[in-house]
Design a protein around this motif. Sequence first.
Motif, short mmCIF file in Angstrom:
data_model
loop_
_atom_site.label_atom_id
_atom_site.label_comp_id
_atom_site.label_asym_id
_atom_site.label_seq_id
_atom_site.Cartn_x
_atom_site.Cartn_y
_atom_site.Cartn_z
N GLN A 115 0.84 -1.20 0.00
CA GLN A 115 0.00 0.00 0.00
C GLN A 115 0.87 1.25 0.00
O GLN A 115 2.05 1.19 0.34
N SER A 116 0.29 2.36 -0.37
CA SER A 116 1.03 3.62 -0.39
C SER A 116 0.22 4.69 0.32
O SER A 116 -0.96 4.51 0.64
N GLY A 117 0.87 5.82 0.61
CA GLY A 117 0.20 6.94 1.23
C GLY A 117 0.30 6.91 2.74
O GLY A 117 0.59 5.88 3.35
N PRO A 118 0.02 8.06 3.38
CA PRO A 118 0.18 8.15 4.83
C PRO A 118 -0.76 7.24 5.62
O PRO A 118 -0.40 6.79 6.71
N LEU A 119 -1.92 6.95 5.09
CA LEU A 119 -2.88 6.12 5.83
C LEU A 119 -2.41 4.68 5.96
O LEU A 119 -2.92 3.93 6.80
N ALA A 159 2.31 1.81 -9.50
CA ALA A 159 3.00 1.63 -10.78
C ALA A 159 3.90 2.82 -11.10
O ALA A 159 5.01 2.65 -11.62
N ASP A 160 3.46 4.03 -10.78
CA ASP A 160 4.28 5.22 -11.06
C ASP A 160 5.56 5.21 -10.24
O ASP A 160 6.66 5.48 -10.76
N LEU A 161 5.45 4.91 -8.94
CA LEU A 161 6.63 4.87 -8.09
C LEU A 161 7.60 3.80 -8.55
O LEU A 161 8.82 4.02 -8.65
N TRP A 162 7.07 2.62 -8.90
CA TRP A 162 7.95 1.52 -9.28
C TRP A 162 8.56 1.71 -10.66
O TRP A 162 9.65 1.21 -10.94
N THR A 163 7.90 2.45 -11.53
CA THR A 163 8.52 2.81 -12.79
C THR A 163 9.74 3.68 -12.54
O THR A 163 10.80 3.49 -13.16
N ASP A 164 9.63 4.62 -11.60
CA ASP A 164 10.75 5.48 -11.22
C ASP A 164 11.88 4.64 -10.63
O ASP A 164 13.05 4.78 -11.02
N ILE A 165 11.55 3.74 -9.72
CA ILE A 165 12.56 2.92 -9.06
C ILE A 165 13.29 2.03 -10.06
O ILE A 165 14.53 1.98 -10.11
N LEU A 166 12.53 1.30 -10.88
CA LEU A 166 13.14 0.35 -11.82
C LEU A 166 13.97 1.06 -12.88
O LEU A 166 15.05 0.60 -13.25
N SER A 167 13.47 2.18 -13.38
CA SER A 167 14.23 2.90 -14.40
C SER A 167 15.49 3.53 -13.82
O SER A 167 16.48 3.72 -14.53
N SER A 168 15.48 3.82 -12.52
CA SER A 168 16.65 4.40 -11.88
C SER A 168 17.73 3.36 -11.60
O SER A 168 18.89 3.71 -11.35
N ASN A 169 17.37 2.10 -11.62
CA ASN A 169 18.33 1.01 -11.40
C ASN A 169 18.30 0.04 -12.57
O ASN A 169 18.44 -1.17 -12.41
N THR A 194 1.81 -12.64 -5.73
CA THR A 194 1.44 -11.43 -6.48
C THR A 194 1.19 -10.23 -5.56
O THR A 194 0.80 -9.16 -6.04
N ARG A 195 1.44 -10.38 -4.28
CA ARG A 195 1.18 -9.28 -3.34
C ARG A 195 1.93 -8.01 -3.72
O ARG A 195 1.39 -6.91 -3.68
N LEU A 196 3.19 -8.16 -4.12
CA LEU A 196 4.00 -6.99 -4.46
C LEU A 196 3.44 -6.22 -5.64
O LEU A 196 3.67 -5.01 -5.77
N ALA A 197 2.72 -6.89 -6.51
CA ALA A 197 2.21 -6.25 -7.73
C ALA A 197 1.20 -5.14 -7.42
O ALA A 197 0.88 -4.34 -8.30
N ALA A 198 0.70 -5.08 -6.19
CA ALA A 198 -0.28 -4.05 -5.82
C ALA A 198 0.37 -2.69 -5.58
O ALA A 198 -0.32 -1.71 -5.37
N GLY A 199 1.72 -2.62 -5.61
CA GLY A 199 2.40 -1.35 -5.36
C GLY A 199 2.13 -0.32 -6.45
O GLY A 199 1.71 -0.65 -7.56
#
Length: 304
Positions: free
Chosen positions: A118-122, A217-227, A210-215
């Motif tokens: 999950q993401s966000g402060p909540l 997509a925008d954040l993980w595009t940034d992470i994967l493209s950065s590495n 498949t739990r991780l796949a719920a993260g």
Amino acid sequence: MRSAAVVGTGLIGTSIALALRGRGVTVHLIDADPETARAAADLGAGVVGTPREPVDLAVIAVPPRHVAAALRQHQRDALAHDFTDVASIKELPQREAAQAGCDLTRYVGGHPMGGREQSGPLAAHGELFHGRPWVLTPSAHTRTQAVERARELAELCEARPVVMAHSEHDRAVALTSHVPHLVSSLLAGRLLHGEPSQLALAGQGLQDITRLAAGSADLWTDILSSNAVAVADLLVGFAEDLDRVADALRKLSSADGPEQRRVHTDRLTTALVRGVQGRARIPVRTPAPAPTPSRAPVAVPRGV
């Protein structure tokens, strides 16, 4: 540490803020989205807004490609005496911070190895990092006080500080975090082709893998493209493993006689045994020791 600022009040930033507040640290919350910062404050993570005087440590909790810009801005504004970040990539922010003219003596890269899909402060909670490694990547320029403050941050969050070189960290998380997320996402994507009657048979195993796949997509595009290079190199080997298994399975269906079948079943068994052996190498998670008042100095690697 008496005061801190958290820049970026998503899952990680808010979880850090909650942990610090639980240890009596005054925390200031800063976010480009005021509503997000207020949501974190409503959870008890701190007060919204910039402090009147520099805090001890600022935590830059933004995606990897925004770390250098945020660091440059808040160093110019004298937000804190020292700075760290929590991005899951370390070479890119360090390189971009140098190019942006940031004060590298007061900056140490950091990466708490904890999170949720999950993401966000909540989704945040103050125990997110308990017992987890918290990587610190000081450069040859980083002053000792910055490293000590970053380490204290990790200990206040009840994490286990680990010092690594930038490149070593990025290769490690490609193996242990980035490729697993991508593989989970690719497998989950295959479910789009499944019939409802097929998906109705799904059990806990499919949920787990498949739990991780719920993260995000925008954040993980940034992470994967950065590495990208480290991830791509591992995926090449993974694809070769998949090809070998697929080839063995196809040939099993047309094998002529027990000898041919044995050859292909042995290849399949080898892949499964390697999986058992690899999983056994994952360290068992243990609670982090409570922080102590006296701390031995952290060795800063040179030439990073």
